[in-house]
Design a protein around this motif. Structure first.
Motif, PDB file in Angstrom:
ATOM      1  N   ALA A 135     -45.185 -24.613 -31.484  1.00  0.00           N
ATOM      2  CA  ALA A 135     -45.161 -24.297 -30.369  1.00  0.00           C
ATOM      3  C   ALA A 135     -46.272 -22.905 -30.301  1.00  0.00           C
ATOM      4  N   VAL A 136     -46.718 -21.892 -29.251  1.00  0.00           N
ATOM      5  CA  VAL A 136     -47.321 -20.937 -29.820  1.00  0.00           C
ATOM      6  C   VAL A 136     -46.887 -19.909 -28.180  1.00  0.00           C
ATOM      7  N   THR A 137     -46.265 -19.195 -28.716  1.00  0.00           N
ATOM      8  CA  THR A 137     -45.881 -17.844 -27.759  1.00  0.00           C
ATOM      9  C   THR A 137     -46.136 -16.501 -28.466  1.00  0.00           C
ATOM     10  N   ASP A 138     -45.616 -15.804 -27.473  1.00  0.00           N
ATOM     11  CA  ASP A 138     -45.252 -14.323 -27.801  1.00  0.00           C
ATOM     12  C   ASP A 138     -45.320 -13.728 -29.460  1.00  0.00           C
ATOM     13  N   ALA A 139     -45.920 -13.309 -29.477  1.00  0.00           N
ATOM     14  CA  ALA A 139     -45.648 -12.248 -31.359  1.00  0.00           C
ATOM     15  C   ALA A 139     -44.654 -11.384 -31.210  1.00  0.00           C
ATOM     16  N   ALA A 140     -45.320 -10.721 -30.087  1.00  0.00           N
ATOM     17  CA  ALA A 140     -44.191  -8.752 -29.534  1.00  0.00           C
ATOM     18  C   ALA A 140     -43.151  -9.195 -30.048  1.00  0.00           C
ATOM     19  N   PRO A 141     -42.622 -10.028 -29.543  1.00  0.00           N
ATOM     20  CA  PRO A 141     -40.773  -9.988 -29.192  1.00  0.00           C
ATOM     21  C   PRO A 141     -40.453 -10.405 -30.181  1.00  0.00           C
TER      22      PRO A 141
END
Lengths: 256, 98
Positions: free
Chosen positions: A10-16
């Motif tokens: 999957a692809v998700t937000d990098a920040a958290p």
């Protein structure tokens, strides 16, 4: 051949990712812990897998092995669901494999705008499934025609009443389902209708008349639960499942 | 004759039942079609009363006979069907809509 290839979930937000070091490490396919490949604001959730078993040819064979498929699909979904707990997640199709981290990196860079748009669409939202079943009205409610002198005619009339009742029940259910769908669509950010499943697949006798996935925010999910709780009418039984990772709304397709 | 692998283990009872099941399924299909057609004719209103009565009686007897035959072969109503794959099933599901 390299020691390992990279399986993309999957692809998700990098920040958290950096913020939560206490996050339990998810185990992916073959129990290998997953890691993140970060590029800009995006992170790809991946794990290393055996190249001999995930080569194109091996995959073609494995995809026909139902046991392998089930194991892999469960591992895939567990990772996607795990990531979904902490942020927006755009799932990738089952058994998407890249040669190495570099290639995953390149993918994130090339399709950054598309991925970001997909993640924005589902941020703070969840997918719920609603299925509607036509409820059969059992037992004859119409007055019995008991003409002892004409049993043959009575038989035909009884048959006709049964036929009409069944047809009416199904039509009422379909109409009720349509009304419910209108109402739910208004609550949802997006909806996607699926073909009703075959009664043998769903394991019940009732006919499915509604099969929809809704993408909703918190309030929407609450409203959806309430609507399903009220049920659609005497001919329709509704079933709610979820929350799911937004498979119906953010699954990333591979580009040809 | 050399030992052949016992590939066909024909159980006479099972064969009889399967054949009975197939035949009954076809008969049941025809019976249901006839019944539906009869109801349509009655609805159209162009049949004299005594013809309706005779039709109804005939269909009723036929249904009773089917039930007896089914029980003779130890089959349930839902056993009399053939899965036609993508086309669905041959007969509407036992307690299904028309």
């Amino acid at each position: 051949m390299a020691d390992s290839v990279v399986y993309l979930y999957a692809v998700t937000d990098a920040a958290p990712a950096e913020e939560r070091t206490d996050e339990p490490v998810l185990a992916g396919v073959d129990g290998v812990p997953v890691r993140r490949v970060v590029s800009g604001d995006l992170a790809a959730v991946v794990s290393s897998v055996d190249p001999t078993r995930f080569s194109e040819e091996a995959l073609r064979r494995s995809l026909e092995d139902l046991q392998w498929l089930e194991r892999t699909a469960r591992a895939h979904d567990a990772v996607v669901a795990g990531v979904a707990r902490s942020g927006p997640v755009a799932p990738v199709r089952l058994a998407t494999v890249y040669l190495d981290d570099e290639n995953v990196h390149a993918l994130l860079d090339e399709r950054a705008a598309e991925f970001t748009a997909a993640l924005d669409r589902i941020r703070g939202r969840t997918e719920w499934g609603v299925k509607g079943f036509a409820v059969r009205s059992e037992g004859d409610t119409s007055p019995q025609v008991t003409e002892d002198s004409k049993p043959g005619t009575a038989y035909l009339m009884r048959r006709r009443a049964e036929r009409d009742r069944a047809a009416r029940g199904l039509q009422d259910a379909a109409e009720a389902a349509e009304a419910v769908h209108q109402e739910m669509s208004a609550l949802a950010v997006a909806s996607r209708r699926y073909q009703p499943q075959d009664p043998r697949l769903s394991g019940r006798h009732e006919e499915m008349v509604l099969n929809v996935a809704y993408l909703v925010n918190e309030a929407g999910a609450e409203a959806l639960r309430r609507l399903v709780g009220q049920q659609g009418g005497q001919n329709l039984r509704l079933e709610l499942t979820g929350p799911w990772a937004p498979y119906s709304f953010a699954t990333l397709e591979e580009q040809a | 004759m050399a030992d052949l692998p016992a590939r066909l283990q024909l159980d006479p009872d099972a064969v009889g039942r399967d054949l009975g099941r197939l035949v009954l399924t076809i008969v049941e299909l025809v019976r249901q079609l006839m019944e539906r057609q009869a109801i349509r004719r009655v609805e159209a209103g162009d049949l004299p009363d005594e013809t309706v009565e005779r039709l109804g009686l005939g269909l009723m007897r036929l249904e009773e006979a089917m039930t007896e035959l089914r029980e003779h072969f130890g089959l349930r109503a839902e056993d009399l069907n053939i899965d036609l794959g993508p086309l669905g099933s041959l007969l509407p599901q036992a307690n299904d809509h028309d």
